[in-house]
Design an enzyme around this catalytic site. Sequence first.
Site: not given
Lengths: 271, 108
Positions: A191, A232
């Site tokens: 990210h 995640c």
Amino acid sequence: MKKILMLAVATAIGLAIAASAKAEMKRVAIKPPNGHALSEIISGYEYRSKETKVLQDDDIQNPGFIWVEQGEELWSQTDGSAGKSCASCHDDATESMATVGTVYPKWDDKVGKPVSLEQRINTCRKDNMGAKPWKWESGPLLSMTTYVRHQSRGKPVNVSAEGPAASWAERGKKLYYQRVGQLDMACSSCHEDNYGNRIRADMLSQGQSNGFPTYRFKWQKIGSIHRRFKGCMKNIRATPYKVGSDEFVALELYLATRGVGLPVETPAVRN
Amino acid sequence: MAKSKPRIKVPKKAAKGDVITLKTLISHKMESGQRKDKKGEKIPRQIINKFTCEFNGATVFSCDIEPAVSANPYLQFTAKIEESGEFQFTWTADNGDVFKKSQKITVA
């Protein structure tokens, strides 16, 4: 002749597709303050397809509104030994909750730690209503969280990590950059270092939290940011922390500070 | 989602001959019948299998819905409007549950 014509048509179509793909690449970004980890702050909305965006933007098509409406019903339902509902104290949510969704997770002096919106709702139920706390990821807690945060839709995230919350944000930051699991990856691996790139078929976003609780097609329902964290962590083959754990609240707090200024989108729609 | 709740959007007013857009969404888990539970046993199918829209008793739009449709099915369609009246939307589930919602429209 016919063949050449077809080729020309195919090329034209190809160009058109390339052009539209380019148009989709333009992403709305906001400028971060000095010293920010990112050079631009972009909502996850910008990484989704045109079709998904349409779904989020239309309040009738957006399936997240099922939970908004359910939360609205629960708001004025009395529960617990005190015979109160949320509305008994907080009256009209559109006014009393107008900016609440922008500031959570927020420091709570009583418990001496930052709390997420889910935890705040349950504290209120326990202490003020004499009602049983709702289970994490249960229908009512998701509905109420969604309804409350929805009141701040369009307003910029304004989470503070100052004062006593600073050490918690620091803890969250450590978790964010900590490589874990069999794949030895940190949140930042995807990210921060690779947003905008594909990981197999999926487009990586900055992993911002401004749209949560979010309706995910994969889940076929709405879910909390902690559920997303768990997913995640499983993806990188790590052992996830528990929903509502100190670790996840710290991470949620730090993550929110990375997205300060982004508009709240609850209920967002993602794939 | 214990109880299914329909949501609809129909314009309240229209001019004679207008083509209006009708939007509907119902909350439903749409259990496909293909999944297995933790013990490895099949979870029985439980979906909304039929949708109809009537206007003053006459069918405007109807369809069968199959197990491949996602949870919370959304349907959008158009209709030409000639007179004032009431749209009646009906969703039928596998277990016999019927969900209804209606709305009036006035032709000016």
